[in-house]
Design a protein around this motif. Structure first.
Motif, PDB file in Angstrom:
ATOM      1  N   GLY A 142      20.048  -4.771   6.076  1.00 56.33           N
ATOM      2  CA  GLY A 142      21.631  -5.137   6.691  1.00 56.33           C
ATOM      3  C   GLY A 142      21.312  -5.169   7.983  1.00 56.33           C
TER       4      GLY A 142
ATOM      5  N   GLU B 229      21.769  -9.859  -5.667  1.00 59.29           N
ATOM      6  CA  GLU B 229      22.115  -9.459  -4.081  1.00 59.29           C
ATOM      7  C   GLU B 229      22.994 -10.745  -3.818  1.00 59.29           C
ATOM      8  N   ASP B 230      24.071 -10.515  -2.667  1.00 62.79           N
ATOM      9  CA  ASP B 230      24.926 -11.632  -2.498  1.00 62.79           C
ATOM     10  C   ASP B 230      24.186 -12.674  -1.846  1.00 62.79           C
TER      11      ASP B 230
ATOM     12  N   GLN C 136      24.766   1.429   2.620  1.00 67.82           N
ATOM     13  CA  GLN C 136      23.532   2.060   2.752  1.00 67.82           C
ATOM     14  C   GLN C 136      23.450   3.141   1.838  1.00 67.82           C
TER      15      GLN C 136
ATOM     16  N   ILE D 185      28.424   4.109  -0.299  1.00 62.50           N
ATOM     17  CA  ILE D 185      28.309   2.926  -0.792  1.00 62.50           C
ATOM     18  C   ILE D 185      29.916   2.736  -1.056  1.00 62.50           C
TER      19      ILE D 185
ATOM     20  N   LYS E 223      31.565  -5.047  -6.677  1.00 63.43           N
ATOM     21  CA  LYS E 223      30.610  -5.231  -5.120  1.00 63.43           C
ATOM     22  C   LYS E 223      30.309  -3.961  -4.681  1.00 63.43           C
ATOM     23  N   CYS E 224      29.141  -3.701  -4.624  1.00 64.81           N
ATOM     24  CA  CYS E 224      28.704  -2.755  -3.795  1.00 64.81           C
ATOM     25  C   CYS E 224      27.968  -3.043  -2.501  1.00 64.81           C
ATOM     26  N   SER E 225      28.597  -2.434  -1.470  1.00 66.39           N
ATOM     27  CA  SER E 225      27.904  -2.684  -0.258  1.00 66.39           C
ATOM     28  C   SER E 225      27.701  -1.169   0.611  1.00 66.39           C
TER      29      SER E 225
ATOM     30  N   MET F  31      19.726   0.515  -1.432  1.00 67.05           N
ATOM     31  CA  MET F  31      20.421  -0.468  -0.454  1.00 67.05           C
ATOM     32  C   MET F  31      20.268  -0.373   1.133  1.00 67.05           C
TER      33      MET F  31
ATOM     34  N   SER G 244      35.052  -8.295  -6.874  1.00 73.40           N
ATOM     35  CA  SER G 244      35.140  -9.519  -6.069  1.00 73.40           C
ATOM     36  C   SER G 244      35.129 -10.382  -7.345  1.00 73.40           C
TER      37      SER G 244
ATOM     38  N   GLY H  94      24.053  -4.957   3.384  1.00 75.41           N
ATOM     39  CA  GLY H  94      24.198  -5.801   2.463  1.00 75.41           C
ATOM     40  C   GLY H  94      25.071  -5.598   1.433  1.00 75.41           C
ATOM     41  N   THR H  95      25.100  -6.567   0.392  1.00 73.96           N
ATOM     42  CA  THR H  95      26.020  -6.489  -0.640  1.00 73.96           C
ATOM     43  C   THR H  95      25.059  -6.667  -1.950  1.00 73.96           C
TER      44      THR H  95
END
Lengths: 227, 373
Positions: free
Chosen positions: B23, A172-173, A141, A114, A137-139, A95, A119, A98-99
């Motif tokens: 990101g 991915e979201d 790096q 992370i 929901k994983c967001s 990652m 969600s 982002g999510t």
């Protein structure tokens, strides 16, 4: 932290080599074996204090555990072996911000940076996709490890892509999915055995599994003797 | 707030990024959308606003994607102020595209609203139908139960009640009432129901029926009546409550449908006791308006069959109306007993459907009974 996938693809386990001070957050019960220099901390919070009881409860709704296990190496060169509950494969997703939205119970482990949240995917998705109403929901790096039932596949979607309900592992979201019919007519969709399908749209990665646990249950259930 | 320093969290798609996606923090400056990535080497990507192509999507459906015309580079953000800032900085260049997207969002939320409304209406309809289906099922269940249950409930209720001083069955008033009941009994809807009358000393102009056929008449009612036929009218009404099994219906409604089903399946003992308690508290004081009207009409039928003029029942309501006055309309609508005037009207209308008969006056001495009180 280095990782290696062992015994792929049917009964995959992930082996981690952790240096002193490095840590990993895992699903409760995922640990198979570990060396003696690792400490285990079980909390409902993410490492570093984020989250807490509410996030733990939300995780439970999505099919994960209330608690998380944090493994931290207290000596150099420590080994940790983890694996999923069901027979199947594991996959590593790097990652970079982002999510990623993960189907409940497919989240296996992730780096401590992370953030793991829940969600809401809405009623329609839940009713018709054969998935949970809440997703993980994983967001952030870092490294994310996902597990599947059966083999796991990754596809880079740019445009639209269709997948049968129940096979989603994570996406991915930047992708959007709708529930739709497999063929043009609804009757045809059901006669063809496909029924409803998930139609993805956008750009991003989608992970899917070759088998679904409910299919196995539907096959075995009627043959089991009542207690 | 300084618009130029506003930054939005989002991401970038570009083939040069390992994995294709990273990101990023996004700012808008000097006609460009600039994305500062956080991956190795921290590359920066930018799209001139005038070349930008907008699109909505993402898991939430609210993610805004800005693409270069060749589709190689995409900068996206879910920040709700991103579109606003783009509109502001583009100097109207993106106005059309943004408006189109806004319309799409609006029509989608309208569609969603429609589905939410439609499904809630469907739920309400199912509940509504389900409620009446269950009421009907309870009624059907009660019809299939033996009368002995009514009798048990009625007896229990009466035993545990403090009705007041009972008149001896040899008392002229008791005799009068019992002989009217005996005359009406052959015409009851349930032929084998045993009716028993208890006359209680009480100034109230009232009478009530217990499940199973026990009827309590207050002396006040006998005193106020101007003819034996009027008493017959009230008794026919109360007997109808018993034969139409309104008591059990109220019990089933109070206990809930589950209990009605339980009655049907078995396990009656406990429910009889509970039923008796509820009977005491609610049934006797107020049956539902529908039940009252039903009892009026069934009572009129019984009177007619026994060759007693049903008009006497209407007459008695007229008497009550004179005494109590009619309840104001608004209150009557919510109170359980129908308006006296409505009841009189109903009985008169119902009587028209009966074949013409020569009614016979009751050969009973009301005066004697009244004087003995």
């Amino acid at each position: 932290m280095r990782h290696e996938m062992l015994c792929q693809p049917a009964s995959t386990a992930v082996q981690f080599k952790l240096d002193q001070g490095e840590s990993l957050t895992c699903e409760v019960g995922a640990m198979i074996a570990m060396s003696s220099g690792l400490s285990v901390q079980t909390t409902s919070k993410s490492r570093g204090g984020g989250g807490g009881i509410v996030k733990g409860l939300k995780r439970m709704f999505s099919g994960e555990s209330f608690f998380l296990n944090h493994f931290t190496a207290e000596a150099p060169e420590q080994t940790l072996l983890i694996g999923p509950t069901m027979l199947g494969d594991c996959v590593h997703h790097a990652m970079r911000g982002g999510t990623v939205i993960v189907q409940g119970s497919s989240w296996l482990a992730s780096s401590p940076d992370i953030d793991i949240d829940t969600s809401w995917q809405g009623f329609t998705s839940a009713f018709f996709s054969g998935e949970s109403m809440f997703w993980v929901k994983c967001s952030g790096q870092g490294d994310l490890f996902l597990s599947s039932y059966g083999a796991i596949h990754c596809i880079e979607i740019d445009g639209t892509y269709t997948i049968d309900t129940g096979h989603i592992v994570a996406f991915e979201d930047t992708l959007k999915f709708n529930i739709g019919k497999a063929s043009r007519s609804l009757i045809g969709s059901f006669l063809g055995g496909e029924g409803l399908v998930c139609k993805f749209q956008g750009q991003g990665k989608l992970y899917y599994q070759s088998h679904t646990p409910p299919a196995l249950g539907a096959l075995l259930g009627p043959k089991l003797k009542p207690k | 707030m300084n618009q130029h320093n506003q930054s939005f969290s989002g991401g970038v798609f570009h083939p040069s990024i390992p994995g294709g996606r990273a990101g990023a923090e996004i700012t808008i400056n000097r006609g460009e959308i600039i994305a500062y990535t956080q991956c190795d080497g921290q590359p920066v990507f930018s799209i001139p606003i005038n070349q930008c192509q907008l699109d909505l999507g993402g898991a939430s459906g609210r993610m805004l994607f800005c693409r270069t015309p060749d589709g190689q580079l995409t900068i996206f953000s879910e920040d709700k102020h991103f579109a606003q800032a783009l509109d502001l900085h583009s100097g109207g260049l993106l106005g059309n595209q943004i408006n189109t997207l806004k319309r799409a969002v609006r029509s989608e939320s309208k569609k969603l609203g429609f589905w939410i409304l439609a499904s809630s209406l469907a739920c309400a309809l199912i509940l509504f139908i389900g409620y009446f289906a269950m009421l009907w099922a309870a009624k059907a269940t009660i019809a299939s139960l033996p009368i002995s249950i009514d009798e048990k409930i009625g007896k229990l209720a009466l035993d545990s009640m403090d009705v007041g001083k009972r008149l001896d069955s040899a008392h002229p008033a008791s005799k009068l009432v019992q002989s009217i009941v005996d005359k009406l009994q052959p015409h009851a809807a349930i032929p084998n129901m045993k009716f028993k009358v208890i006359v209680v000393e009480d100034p109230q102009v009232n009478a009530f029926a217990l499940p199973g056929g026990q009827i309590v008449v207050f002396t006040g009612l006998i005193r106020e009546a101007t003819s034996a036929e009027q008493i017959a009218g009230v008794l026919a009404h109360e007997m109808s409550h018993a034969t139409l099994r309104h008591g059990l219906q109220s019990v089933s409604q109070s206990l809930g449908i589950v209990a009605a089903i339980q009655l049907f399946v078995g396990d009656i003992g406990g429910l009889v006791a509970l039923g008796a308690q509820i009977a005491q508290q609610s049934i006797l004081t107020s049956y539902s308006r529908t039940s009252e009207t039903e009892a009026d009409l069934e009572g009129a039928r019984m009177l007619h069959a026994a060759k007693i003029d049903p008009q006497a029942m209407a007459e008695f309501f007229g008497l009550l109306k004179e005494k109590e006055g009619d309840i104001p309309d608004a209150i009557a609508w919510i109170s359980t007993h129908p308006q006296h005037s409505t009841r009189i009207e109903n009985i008169k209308n119902h009587q028209k459907s009966f074949p013409a008969t020569q009614y016979e006056p009751l050969d009973l001495n009301l005066k004697e009974a009244q004087e003995a009180l």
